[in-house]
Write an enzyme that holds these catalytic residues in place. Structure first.
Site, PDB file in Angstrom:
ATOM      1  N   GLU A 143      30.887  33.385 -23.557  1.00 48.47           N
ATOM      2  CA  GLU A 143      29.555  33.037 -24.047  1.00 48.47           C
ATOM      3  C   GLU A 143      29.686  31.805 -24.939  1.00 48.47           C
ATOM      4  O   GLU A 143      30.679  31.634 -25.629  1.00 48.47           O
ATOM      5  CB  GLU A 143      28.952  34.210 -24.831  1.00 48.47           C
ATOM      6  N   ASN A 196      41.867  40.399 -21.120  1.00 42.46           N
ATOM      7  CA  ASN A 196      41.177  40.559 -22.406  1.00 42.46           C
ATOM      8  C   ASN A 196      42.069  41.256 -23.431  1.00 42.46           C
ATOM      9  O   ASN A 196      42.071  40.896 -24.614  1.00 42.46           O
ATOM     10  CB  ASN A 196      39.867  41.336 -22.218  1.00 42.46           C
ATOM     11  N   LEU A 238      45.223  31.599 -31.536  1.00 43.71           N
ATOM     12  CA  LEU A 238      46.084  31.808 -32.697  1.00 43.71           C
ATOM     13  C   LEU A 238      45.374  31.401 -33.989  1.00 43.71           C
ATOM     14  O   LEU A 238      46.015  31.084 -34.979  1.00 43.71           O
ATOM     15  CB  LEU A 238      47.398  31.028 -32.538  1.00 43.71           C
ATOM     16  N   CYS A 248      32.433  42.140 -25.273  1.00 43.02           N
ATOM     17  CA  CYS A 248      33.508  42.405 -24.305  1.00 43.02           C
ATOM     18  C   CYS A 248      34.797  42.944 -24.919  1.00 43.02           C
ATOM     19  O   CYS A 248      35.228  44.046 -24.571  1.00 43.02           O
ATOM     20  CB  CYS A 248      33.801  41.138 -23.512  1.00 43.02           C
TER      21      CYS A 248
HETATM   22  N1  NAD Z   1      28.737  38.643 -21.570  1.00 42.47           N
HETATM   23  C1  NAD Z   1      29.931  38.143 -21.302  1.00 42.47           C
HETATM   24  O1  NAD Z   1      30.398  37.193 -21.906  1.00 42.47           O
HETATM   25  C2  NAD Z   1      30.774  38.738 -20.188  1.00 42.47           C
HETATM   26  C3  NAD Z   1      31.950  38.079 -19.784  1.00 42.47           C
HETATM   27  C4  NAD Z   1      32.720  38.632 -18.775  1.00 42.47           C
HETATM   28  C5  NAD Z   1      32.342  39.836 -18.205  1.00 42.47           C
HETATM   29  N2  NAD Z   1      31.198  40.453 -18.628  1.00 42.47           N
HETATM   30  C6  NAD Z   1      30.823  41.724 -17.993  1.00 42.47           C
HETATM   31  O2  NAD Z   1      29.667  41.507 -17.218  1.00 42.47           O
HETATM   32  C7  NAD Z   1      28.846  42.679 -17.218  1.00 42.47           C
HETATM   33  C8  NAD Z   1      27.457  42.333 -17.700  1.00 42.47           C
HETATM   34  O3  NAD Z   1      27.541  41.845 -19.028  1.00 42.47           O
HETATM   35  P1  NAD Z   1      26.290  41.187 -19.768  1.00 42.47           P
HETATM   36  O4  NAD Z   1      26.758  40.754 -21.095  1.00 42.47           O
HETATM   37  O5  NAD Z   1      25.638  40.197 -18.862  1.00 42.47           O
HETATM   38  O6  NAD Z   1      25.358  42.491 -19.900  1.00 42.47           O
HETATM   39  P2  NAD Z   1      23.798  42.575 -20.252  1.00 42.47           P
HETATM   40  O7  NAD Z   1      23.604  43.982 -20.698  1.00 42.47           O
HETATM   41  O8  NAD Z   1      23.423  41.443 -21.130  1.00 42.47           O
HETATM   42  O9  NAD Z   1      23.071  42.348 -18.859  1.00 42.47           O
HETATM   43  C9  NAD Z   1      23.049  43.309 -17.855  1.00 42.47           C
HETATM   44  C10 NAD Z   1      21.706  43.225 -17.133  1.00 42.47           C
HETATM   45  O10 NAD Z   1      21.720  44.183 -16.068  1.00 42.47           O
HETATM   46  C11 NAD Z   1      20.405  44.715 -15.933  1.00 42.47           C
HETATM   47  N3  NAD Z   1      20.469  45.966 -15.161  1.00 42.47           N
HETATM   48  C12 NAD Z   1      20.854  47.191 -15.575  1.00 42.47           C
HETATM   49  N4  NAD Z   1      20.792  48.069 -14.564  1.00 42.47           N
HETATM   50  C13 NAD Z   1      20.352  47.393 -13.472  1.00 42.47           C
HETATM   51  C14 NAD Z   1      20.087  47.743 -12.111  1.00 42.47           C
HETATM   52  N5  NAD Z   1      20.276  48.988 -11.676  1.00 42.47           N
HETATM   53  N6  NAD Z   1      19.636  46.802 -11.275  1.00 42.47           N
HETATM   54  C15 NAD Z   1      19.450  45.522 -11.715  1.00 42.47           C
HETATM   55  N7  NAD Z   1      19.691  45.125 -12.983  1.00 42.47           N
HETATM   56  C16 NAD Z   1      20.139  46.044 -13.852  1.00 42.47           C
HETATM   57  C17 NAD Z   1      19.967  44.876 -17.371  1.00 42.47           C
HETATM   58  O11 NAD Z   1      18.553  45.008 -17.464  1.00 42.47           O
HETATM   59  C18 NAD Z   1      20.489  43.571 -18.000  1.00 42.47           C
HETATM   60  O12 NAD Z   1      19.547  42.541 -17.938  1.00 42.47           O
HETATM   61  C19 NAD Z   1      29.592  43.702 -18.094  1.00 42.47           C
HETATM   62  O13 NAD Z   1      30.385  44.509 -17.293  1.00 42.47           O
HETATM   63  C20 NAD Z   1      30.461  42.815 -18.968  1.00 42.47           C
HETATM   64  O14 NAD Z   1      31.606  43.484 -19.445  1.00 42.47           O
HETATM   65  C21 NAD Z   1      30.403  39.924 -19.569  1.00 42.47           C
END
Ligand code: NAD
Length: 429
Positions: A143, A196, A238, A248
Site C-alpha cells: 500500500e 511476509n 532494516l 497484512c
Molecule cells: N492490502 C494489501 O496491501 C494487500 C497486499 C497483499 C495481499 N493482500 C491480500 O489481499 C486480500 C484482500 O485484501 P484487501 O486489503 O484488499 O481487503 P479489503 O477488505 O480492503 O477488500 C476486500 C473486498 O472484498 C469485498 N468482498 C467480500 N466478500 C465478497 C464477495 N463474496 N464477493 C465480492 N466481493 C467481496 C469486500 O466488500 C471488500 O471490498 C487479503 O487476503 C489480503 O491479505 C492485501
C-alpha cells in the site's frame, strides 16, 4: 482495484465485483474509495476507455469472463487462524454462475491448502472438475506504492496443478516483463506467507538490536548501515522503529504460526518475532513517560502531546493495525491530552481512535501548540521537511520522540530540541 485497473490498462476487459454497493457506485462514478497514489487516474482513464466496469452481480461478471480473480478479505480469527468465509462465499457465487470452462485465480492471501478448499466448494456446487481450474497467484504489492508494485513486480508467482491454466495466467502478465515463478499451488500459497514472515523477522530483528543500542553508545542507524551493506543481507527492512502494522503482516505472521503449529511443524521463531513487535509501543510509550511523567497514577496528567502521523504507513489512509491507535490509547491512559495530525488519514483515524481528549488538527504546527513533546508515529515525507524552529515556538517543552528515526540527531538538537529516537541514547541541544 489495483490489479483490475492495471489489467484494464494493459488492454483487457475487466469487470470488478464487490458486495459493497457504495464501493461499486463510487467506482462507477469515477471515484476511488481509498487513498492510493496514481490509482484514481488509472481507474478514471480505463473507465472512460470502457475497459473497466464495476458491478455487484457475480453472475454478470462470471458469464463474461475467462479468468476470475478472487481478491476478497481473509481476516484473522481469534486463535490466529484465517477466516475463509469471504473466499467460500465468492467461490460459491462463482460456481453457481459458471457457464463454461473458467480459470479461478486466488489472489487473496490464504493458508496452504486453500486452493484445494476452493476446488471442493466449486465441485460441491455441482460444477464438473473439467469445467474449471484453480490457480494461486499471491499478491505482493505494498500500500502507498501499489500501482508501481503492480506494474513493476519483483516476481509473479503462479501455482497450479494445471499447466494449461498456469500458462494462460502467465500470458496475462506477459506485458509486464517480470520474472515469473510457475509452481504447484501449495508452494505458491506458502511463498506469500513465508515472504511476509521473513520481512517481519528482519524488522523484529533490527528492532531487538535497537533495544541493545539504547543501552550502549551504539547507533542503530550506523549498525543497520553496516549490516545491510552485506550483499547476503541487504539494506531493505532494516529501519528500526515502532514495529510492523497494517492489514497484512500481523495477520499473516499469526496465520503462518497457527498453521505450522496445527501441522506439527511449528515455526517457533515467529513467536519471538511477534513478541518483539508487540513490545515496541509499550517500550516507546514508557520512554515518553520516563522523560515527561510524574510518579502518579496518571503520569502524563496535565501534559499535552502532539502526535504526527496516524495511518499505518505513509501514502495511505489505511488505519488497519496502525501503531497510532495503540500509542494514542496508551498516552491517553497515562493522562495526556493529545493533538494529532495526519495528511490524509484523519477521518478514518477519528472513527477508530475516537475524540475523547484528542484534538484532530489541520497542520503539524497546530498539533504542536502547547505540547510538551511531539511524537512521530508515521514517517510521512511532509514531516521530514518540517520547519523545526517554527515547531519549537509552538511548544511548551521542545522534545521530539521520533518513532521512525526520520531526523538526524544533529539536525534536531541544532534546532534546540531534546531528541529521543529508536536505537540511540537521547540527544540534548
Ligand atoms: N492490502 C494489501 O496491501 C494487500 C497486499 C497483499 C495481499 N493482500 C491480500 O489481499 C486480500 C484482500 O485484501 P484487501 O486489503 O484488499 O481487503 P479489503 O477488505 O480492503 O477488500 C476486500 C473486498 O472484498 C469485498 N468482498 C467480500 N466478500 C465478497 C464477495 N463474496 N464477493 C465480492 N466481493 C467481496 C469486500 O466488500 C471488500 O471490498 C487479503 O487476503 C489480503 O491479505 C492485501
Amino acid at each position: 482495484m489495483v490489479t483490475g485497473a492495471v489489467f484494464a490498462d494493459l488492454g483487457n476487459d475487466v469487470i470488478g465485483v464487490d458486495i459493497d454497493q457504495n464501493r461499486v457506485d463510487t467506482l462507477n462514478s469515477g471515484g476511488c474509495p481509498i487513498h492510493e497514489p496514481r490509482l484514481p487516474e488509472l481507474l478514471k482513464h480505463n473507465l472512460r476507455e470502457g475497459r473497466l466496469t464495476f458491478t455487484t452481480s457475480i453472475p454478470e461478471a462470471v458469464l463474461k469472463s475467462e479468468i476470475i480473480f478472487v481478491c476478497v478479505g481473509t481476516p484473522p480469527v481469534e486463535d490466529g487462524g484465517t477466516n475463509l468465509s469471504q473466499v467460500e462465499a465468492a467461490a460459491t457465487g462463482i460456481a453457481r454462475a459458471l457457464n463454461s470452462y473458467k480459470i479461478i485465480v486466488n489472489k487473496s492471501t490464504v493458508p496452504v491448502g486453500t486452493g484445494d478448499f476452493v476446488r471442493e466448494v466449486i465441485e460441491k456446487n455441482g460444477v464438473a472438475s473439467t469445467d474449471f481450474d484453480v490457480v494461486c497467484n499471491p499478491e505482493f504489492l505494498r500500500e502507498g506504492q501499489a500501482v508501481r508494485d503492480t506494474l513493476q513486480p519483483d516476481r509473479i508467482v503462479i501455482g497450479s496443478a494445471s499447466e494449461k491454466a498456469a500458462k494462460i495466467v502467465q500470458l496475462l502478465y506477459q506485458a509486464l516483463n517480470a520474472p515469473c515463478i510457475i509452481t504447484d499451488t501449495q508452494s505458491a500459497e506458502l511463498i506469500k506467507y513465508a515472504s511476509n514472515a521473513f520481512l517481519a523477522t528482519k524488522i523484529s530483528f533490527i528492532n531487538a538490536v535497537a533495544n541493545l543500542c539504547e543501552k550502549t553508545q551504539a547507533d542503530i542507524r550506523e549498525v543497520a548501515k553496516g549490516v545491510g551493506a552485506d550483499s547476503r543481507i541487504g539494506p531493505a527492512f532494516l529501519g528500526a522503529g515502532l514495529g510492523y502494522g497494517g492489514s497484512c503482516f500481523p495477520k499473516d505472521i499469526d496465520a503462518l504460526l497457527q498453521a505450522s503449529r496445527k501441522l506439527g511443524a511449528e515455526i517457533s521463531i515467529l513467536e519471538a518475532v511477534r513478541a518483539e513487535n508487540d513490545n515496541r509501543v509499550p517500550r516507546f510509550v514508557q520512554r515518553i513517560i520516563d522523560r515527561l511523567g510524574a510518579t502518579s497514577r496518571l503520569p502524563l496528567e496535565g501534559k499535552t502531546i502532539g502526535v504526527l502521523g496516524l495511518s499505518f504507513k505513509p501514502d495511505t489512509d489505511d488505519m488497519r493495525e496502525a501503531k497510532s491507535i495503540e500509542i494514542c490509547h496508551a498516552l491517553r491512559e497515562a493522562g495526556a491530552e493529545l493533538r494529532v495530525y495526519d495528511p490524509i488519514a484523519t477521518e478514518n483515524a477519528r472513527r477508530i481512535i475516537g475524540d475523547e481528549g484528542i484534538e484532530y488538527c489541520q497542520s503539524p504546527y497546530v498539533a504542536a501548540k502547547g505540547a510538551s513533546g511531539i511524537v512521530i508515529v508515521t514517517e510521512w515525507r511532509d514531516f521530514i521537511q518540517l520547519n523545526l524552529n517554527r515547531l519549537k515556538t509552538e511548544m511548551v517543552e521542545p522534545i521530539i520522540f521520533d518513532g521512525r528515526n526520520i531526523y538526524s540527531p544533529e539536525q534536531v538538537t541544532d534546532a534546540g530540541f531534546e531528541y529521543f529516537s529508536i536505537g540511540k541514547t537521547p540527544a540534548k541541544p
